[in-house]
Design an enzyme around this catalytic site. Structure first.
Site, PDB file in Angstrom:
ATOM      1  N   ASP A 114     -23.974  45.575  -4.456  1.00  0.00           N
ATOM      2  CA  ASP A 114     -24.031  44.019  -3.635  1.00  0.00           C
ATOM      3  C   ASP A 114     -25.666  44.137  -3.341  1.00  0.00           C
ATOM      4  OD1 ASP A 114     -21.754  43.442  -1.506  1.00  0.00           O
ATOM      5  OD2 ASP A 114     -22.677  44.452  -0.618  1.00  0.00           O
ATOM      6  N   ASP A 118     -23.629  58.225  -2.689  1.00  0.00           N
ATOM      7  CA  ASP A 118     -24.378  57.332  -2.683  1.00  0.00           C
ATOM      8  C   ASP A 118     -24.914  57.499  -3.706  1.00  0.00           C
ATOM      9  OD1 ASP A 118     -22.979  56.609   0.003  1.00  0.00           O
ATOM     10  OD2 ASP A 118     -24.625  58.003   0.663  1.00  0.00           O
ATOM     11  N   ASP A 174     -28.008  57.858  -4.625  1.00  0.00           N
ATOM     12  CA  ASP A 174     -29.010  58.523  -4.684  1.00  0.00           C
ATOM     13  C   ASP A 174     -28.289  59.769  -4.802  1.00  0.00           C
ATOM     14  OD1 ASP A 174     -28.835  58.434  -1.615  1.00  0.00           O
ATOM     15  OD2 ASP A 174     -29.858  60.587  -1.476  1.00  0.00           O
ATOM     16  N   ASP A 195     -16.928  56.180   7.183  1.00  0.00           N
ATOM     17  CA  ASP A 195     -16.698  56.891   7.161  1.00  0.00           C
ATOM     18  C   ASP A 195     -16.313  58.006   7.985  1.00  0.00           C
ATOM     19  OD1 ASP A 195     -18.598  57.204   8.707  1.00  0.00           O
ATOM     20  OD2 ASP A 195     -20.287  58.088   6.721  1.00  0.00           O
TER      21      ASP A 195
END
Length: 863
Positions: free
Chosen positions: A311, A358, A360, A455
């Protein structure tokens, strides 16, 4: 005391009353005692009970046998005379208990006469053996397990509970009630297993509800408007805490501990999976290990597709995706942040399932193996969530130096709460480390965009449509925690705002599609983040009396001790029993104290205007260049600390000059202020950011490797820790190598039957310990490094090995030690500038200043 082979005390093994056939048998025994009462001696009563419970030895003292205890209670209530009464106490609760006992004894006497006549006329109908067999047979029928019977039992239990809670006690009766219940709780606490935990929960609910009833009916001071308003504010905060306590007990009463569903042996039956890795502005070095680990997951190559959802539209991310051979997805309009990014990717991919990480969060190779089996067994299963684990220290662990000693903030949620949610089919999506069924996701319009906690809101929508969720409590991915307290606070503000938005716009208690258990679980998740105002009330409530002489609780000091202390003791004891492996006692209040000020305004605004607020990205992969105090974060803590210290001064003044009958009340409020002061001291300690210049965080692990020297010699050794940038190696005992710094070396590791050679340079060598830094790694080498370290199926197996805190006193000692040390350091730092000018005190304050750690922890990297 003897113990059985199972580790239970000998009396604990005899807890057979919980067997389904024992309950109706005992009810029949009580009925027979009412109809045909034996003589007054205990031997006659035990003979009657032995006919119904032949496995119980009533001749020997068995204080732990529940059948014997209940029988003794019946004997004491129906046969033995009531205990002596003191004069002038005719209106007390024990007096009425004595009257009830006399009435029951009289009724039992009449029943006994009628029973003798019936037994003489119908001897076979009163044969205990035949009755026992009949009852055991009836207990197997469906009526015993029917909803109506359960509802009747619940109603009876509720009525008894209401009677227990609302019956007024005097001080003596309340003390006896508390002591007896506490002794029972301490006895039950020694028995392992989930059932004693449920008993402790019932005790805690009874005591806490009785406290709330006492507060609402007996302690509100309405003699003036200030007293009334202050009292109602405190009572409202306590009602919130009580409601959260009840919901928490319901939510986490039983851990499901779901097992992994195996996949079919034929890999052709395995479905296709799209792996989404959304990224916005995070560094490429953070993204790389996640992509490499996702590409290496054990899944048929043609059915696994990894996509980077960029993004930020950065050229370096596009180039990396091209080199790695993974998908690269961007969009023209950047609406709705992460939720919009995933929804756009759903429109350009077509796999049956979607795994989301995610950028990470590094998955292990076994992630899909452990999560996909349930989808093939249950067509209505829409979500499988796994825990979030962090291999870097969060601000609390780093600044308080509690890594490995105190569970971090998220372990309670992922270790206990989500497992409890799973029992009620209410485990929800946490944004990462999860797999979702595309069909279910598209049926609710994709990831929810109405709130900033997309979520949990998505899970709520899928549950409303009848889909099911599952939680596998097995760490299958690991990521980076927030580096600073400010970033941590910002992340929690977003969570709190989002949960308040869901509570306001899509309240789980309203609408269709959810079971009662799901409604309560979602309600607790949302109510939890509304603790801002109640926590601030608790931090300032004693000041109303100390500063303004306002009675927020209109009760004598003895009444406060008899009601408040049991409420706190039982709640701490039960929560320690439930959550002691995942959170130490009193640490929940530390986290609330740190965040309360900052989430109060966002949650209040979200409740009033749920459409306001935007998604903020949590920064990951940063560094802290120097030790410093984040003064912008500490301002609220300093103000609250100053107010509490002012309250201490006023409290000492009131105790010295005030009336004698108020000394107890002053002492109670001073103890409250002292506890609040320690909590604020811990909050200040967290805000003291310690230096952290490590770019690649080390993971401690022992892995076999081979060290290749420039002369061609090879030595077997093992790792002490590793990261994406380097390793610490330990040579075999007795082997010491003399190598020059920056010497060119090679480390080889095995993975999946292959050996991978990784070039490196020596950074440090001493006493058989070597520190190396990887240099010149190709893209294939980096992928191999991730496969051999972070991507191993057992990479995070040690995280499941937790120890129970044992006793809540350890958590109390943490608060005292850390809060007191922080306040002492703050005092010295504040006093040094004003006294250093004086030669008389210069040496003394210099010595005190030397007690302060200048640089207690320095995190360095080999790079």
């Amino acid at each position: 005391m003897k113990r059985s082979a199972a580790g239970w005390p000998e009396w604990g093994v005899r807890l057979r009353l919980l067997h389904p056939t024992d309950a109706p048998r005992f009810a029949l025994l009580l009925l027979s005692l009412f109809i045909v009462m034996p003589s007054r001696g205990w031997a006659a009563w035990s003979d009657r009970a032995r006919q119904y419970f032949p496995q119980v030895d009533f001749s020997r003292p068995r204080p732990g046998d529940p059948v014997r205890i209940l029988l003794q209670l019946a004997w004491l209530s129906l046969v033995k005379p009531p205990f002596a009464r003191r004069a002038g106490r005719t209106g007390s609760w024990p007096y009425w208990l004595g009257l009830c006992r006399r009435a029951l004894a009289a009724a039992a006497g009449w029943c006994r006469r009628v029973g003798f006549w019936l037994e003489a006329r119908f001897p076979q109908a009163f044969d205990p053996v035949r009755l026992r067999v009949s009852v055991e047979g009836v207990a197997e029928h469906a009526w015993w397990r029917s909803a109506a019977v359960r509802a009747a039992c619940y109603l009876a239990a509720a009525l008894l509970g209401a009677l227990l809670v609302t019956t007024p006690f005097d001080e003596y009766s309340q003390a006896v009630f508390t002591v007896v219940l506490l002794l029972l709780a301490l006895w039950v606490k020694r028995i392992p297993g989930p059932v004693p935990t449920l008993i402790l929960m019932v005790f805690s609910i009874a005591v806490s509800t009785r406290y709330i009833w006492w507060r609402a009916t007996s302690t509100i001071n309405d003699d003036s408007w200030p007293n009334l308003i202050a009292g109602l504010i405190l009572l409202s905060a306590e009602l919130y805490a009580w409601l959260v306590l009840l919901l928490g007990f319901f939510q986490s009463s039983w851990m499901l501990e779901r097992e992994v569903v195996p996949l079919p042996a034929d890999a052709a039956l395995w479905p296709s999976v799209d792996v989404f890795i959304p990224i916005y502005n995070e560094p490429l070095r953070v993204l790389k290990p996640t992509v490499f680990a996702a590409m290496s997951m054990d899944w048929p190559p043609g059915k696994l597709r990894v996509h980077i959802l960029d993004d930020g539209t950065r050229d370096e991310i596009r180039e990396f995706a091209k080199q790695a051979g993974v998908g690269y997805i961007v969009r023209r309009e950047h609406k709705h942040a992460k939720a919009g990014n995933i929804n756009h990717a759903l429109g350009v991919t077509d796999a049956s399932f979607v795994a989301i990480f995610d950028c990470d969060h590094i998955p292990t190779r076994s992630f899909l193996h452990n999560t996909m089996g349930g989808f093939l067994k249950d067509d209505k299963l829409a979500l499988v969530q796994t825990p979030h684990h962090f291999f870097s220290d969060d601000p609390f662990e780093r600044n308080l130096d509690t890594r490995g000693e105190v569970p971090n903030e998220g372990e309670l949620f992922y270790g206990r709460v989500q497992d409890g949610n799973d029992l009620w089919n209410a485990s929800f999506f946490c944004g990462s480390c999860a797999v979702l069924r595309r069909e279910a996701l598209l049926s609710v319009g994709g990831i929810a965009v109405e709130t900033v906690t997309e979520d949990a809101h998505t899970s709520l929508k899928m549950h409303r449509r009848g889909y099911r969720s599952a939680y596998i409590n097995m760490v299958q991915a690991a990521g980076l925690a927030t580096e600073s307290l400010s970033a941590h606070v910002g992340q929690r503000i977003r969570w709190a705002r989002g949960m308040a938005q869901i509570f306001r716009s899509d309240n789980p208690m309203l609408g269709r599609g959810l079971t009662l258990g799901q409604r309560f679980c979602y309600l607790n998740a949302m109510m939890h983040f509304l603790y801002g105002i109640p926590r601030l009330v608790f931090l300032t409530a004693p000041l109303a009396f100390l500063l303004f002489h306002a009675y927020t609780i209109y009760a004598p000091a003895l009444g406060l001790v008899l009601y408040v202390v049991p409420h706190m003791v039982f709640s701490v004891m039960s929560n320690s029993r439930m959550h002691g492996e995942f959170r130490r006692s009193f640490w929940g209040e530390v986290y609330e104290t740190v965040l309360a000020w900052y989430i109060t305004l966002p949650t209040t605004v979200a409740l009033l205007f749920p459409g306001l607020g935007k998604f903020n990205v949590t920064a990951k992969g940063g560094v802290v260049e120097e030790d410093h105090v984040d003064w912008s974060i500490t301002k609220p803590y300093l103000v609250l600390l100053a107010l509490n210290l002012l309250g201490v001064g006023f409290g000492v003044y009131r105790a010295w000059t005030g009336p004698a009958d108020e000394v107890g009340t002053v002492v109670v409020n001073l103890c409250w202020v002292a506890y609040n002061t320690l909590l604020l001291g811990v909050a200040l300690a967290v805000a003291r950011e310690l230096r952290q210049v490590r770019v690649s965080h080390r993971v401690q692990s022992r892995l076999p490797v081979s060290l290749h020297l420039p002369d061609g010699k090879v030595y077997p050794c093992h790792t002490l820790d590793y990261s994406e940038g380097g390793m610490a190696l330990a040579l075999p005992e007795g082997l010491h190598l003399r190598l020059k710094q920056n010497a060119e070396l090679t480390v080889s590791m095995r993975c999946g039957g292959r050996s991978h050679a990784l070039p490196c340079r020596l950074v440090f060598s001493k006493d058989g310990r070597l520190s190396v830094r990887f240099v010149g790694l190709s893209l294939e080498d980096e992928m191999a490094l991730v496969q051999c370290t972070f991507g191993r199926p057992d990479a995070w197996q040690r995280t499941a090995e937790r120890e129970h805190e044992g006793t809540p006193l350890g958590g109390a000692w943490d608060i005292w030690r850390m809060g007191g040390r922080s306040l002492w350091q703050l005092l010295l730092q504040a006093a040094l500038p004003f006294t250093v000018r004086s030669g008389r005190w210069m040496g003394f304050w210099s010595w005190l200043g030397s007690l302060l750690p200048r640089q207690p922890h320095i995190y360095r990297d080999s790079k």
